[in-house]
Design a protein around this motif. Structure first.
Motif, PDB file in Angstrom:
ATOM      1  N   MET A   1      15.393 -23.477 -21.587  1.00 23.05           N
ATOM      2  CA  MET A   1      15.495 -22.331 -21.207  1.00 23.05           C
ATOM      3  C   MET A   1      14.067 -22.058 -20.401  1.00 23.05           C
ATOM      4  O   MET A   1      13.086 -22.468 -21.217  1.00 23.05           O
ATOM      5  N   GLU A   2      14.017 -21.419 -19.535  1.00 14.31           N
ATOM      6  CA  GLU A   2      12.708 -20.986 -18.771  1.00 14.31           C
ATOM      7  C   GLU A   2      12.127 -19.852 -19.345  1.00 14.31           C
ATOM      8  O   GLU A   2      13.043 -19.014 -19.779  1.00 14.31           O
ATOM      9  N   THR A   3      10.875 -19.942 -19.923  1.00 10.15           N
ATOM     10  CA  THR A   3      10.386 -18.779 -20.369  1.00 10.15           C
ATOM     11  C   THR A   3       9.750 -17.780 -19.633  1.00 10.15           C
ATOM     12  O   THR A   3       9.833 -17.937 -18.380  1.00 10.15           O
ATOM     13  N   PHE A   4       9.676 -16.297 -19.758  1.00 11.53           N
ATOM     14  CA  PHE A   4       9.269 -15.561 -19.063  1.00 11.53           C
ATOM     15  C   PHE A   4       8.041 -15.786 -18.284  1.00 11.53           C
ATOM     16  O   PHE A   4       7.725 -15.397 -16.990  1.00 11.53           O
ATOM     17  N   GLY A   5       7.127 -16.199 -18.936  1.00 10.89           N
ATOM     18  CA  GLY A   5       5.737 -16.506 -18.381  1.00 10.89           C
ATOM     19  C   GLY A   5       5.852 -17.838 -17.302  1.00 10.89           C
ATOM     20  O   GLY A   5       5.327 -17.402 -16.036  1.00 10.89           O
ATOM     21  N   ARG A   6       6.565 -18.622 -17.483  1.00 12.46           N
ATOM     22  CA  ARG A   6       6.863 -19.604 -16.272  1.00 12.46           C
ATOM     23  C   ARG A   6       7.665 -18.925 -15.189  1.00 12.46           C
ATOM     24  O   ARG A   6       7.296 -19.317 -14.193  1.00 12.46           O
ATOM     25  N   TRP A   7       8.694 -18.274 -15.555  1.00 12.70           N
ATOM     26  CA  TRP A   7       9.243 -17.842 -14.473  1.00 12.70           C
ATOM     27  C   TRP A   7       8.604 -16.638 -13.650  1.00 12.70           C
ATOM     28  O   TRP A   7       8.462 -16.664 -12.462  1.00 12.70           O
ATOM     29  N   LEU A   8       7.800 -15.903 -14.440  1.00 11.60           N
ATOM     30  CA  LEU A   8       6.568 -15.118 -13.466  1.00 11.60           C
ATOM     31  C   LEU A   8       5.565 -15.715 -12.758  1.00 11.60           C
ATOM     32  O   LEU A   8       5.273 -15.484 -11.433  1.00 11.60           O
ATOM     33  N   ALA A   9       5.103 -16.992 -13.481  1.00 14.98           N
ATOM     34  CA  ALA A   9       4.160 -17.770 -12.433  1.00 14.98           C
ATOM     35  C   ALA A   9       4.830 -18.216 -11.351  1.00 14.98           C
ATOM     36  O   ALA A   9       4.291 -18.132 -10.047  1.00 14.98           O
ATOM     37  N   SER A  10       6.001 -18.689 -11.301  1.00 14.24           N
ATOM     38  CA  SER A  10       6.940 -19.225 -10.155  1.00 14.24           C
ATOM     39  C   SER A  10       7.057 -18.015  -9.215  1.00 14.24           C
ATOM     40  O   SER A  10       6.942 -18.270  -8.059  1.00 14.24           O
ATOM     41  N   LYS A  11       7.434 -16.899  -9.682  1.00 10.40           N
ATOM     42  CA  LYS A  11       7.577 -15.883  -8.634  1.00 10.40           C
ATOM     43  C   LYS A  11       6.288 -15.524  -8.164  1.00 10.40           C
ATOM     44  O   LYS A  11       6.195 -15.144  -6.855  1.00 10.40           O
ATOM     45  N   ARG A  12       5.284 -15.352  -8.774  1.00  9.60           N
ATOM     46  CA  ARG A  12       3.849 -15.271  -8.301  1.00  9.60           C
ATOM     47  C   ARG A  12       3.359 -16.285  -7.172  1.00  9.60           C
ATOM     48  O   ARG A  12       2.912 -16.001  -5.937  1.00  9.60           O
TER      49      ARG A  12
END
Length: 67
Positions: free
Chosen positions: A1-12
């Motif tokens: 499962m992707e963490t929120f931090g990794r998800w946010l970094a990918s969006k950024r």
């Protein structure tokens, strides 16, 4: 499962923003260190003020962040 931090970094990164640019978009209360802490999952950004700032910075709905 992707963490929120990794998800946010990918969006950024998809928005072609550096951590510095992201911090600037978030506003004067936020720094590069805070963006880094969130992306490293060391800071939980789930308070309403921060979620609102993140959604504005990335031009997405708050509901996308809250999942």
């Amino acid at each position: 499962m992707e963490t929120f931090g990794r998800w946010l970094a990918s969006k950024r990164k998809a928005a072609d923003l550096s951590q510095r640019q992201m911090a600037q978009r978030l506003g004067p209360s936020y720094s590069v260190a805070i963006v880094n802490e969130i992306e490293q999952d060391r800071l939980d950004p789930r308070d309403p003020e921060m979620l609102s700032a993140l959604s504005r910075a990335l031009h997405i709905e708050v509901s996308e962040l809250a999942t």
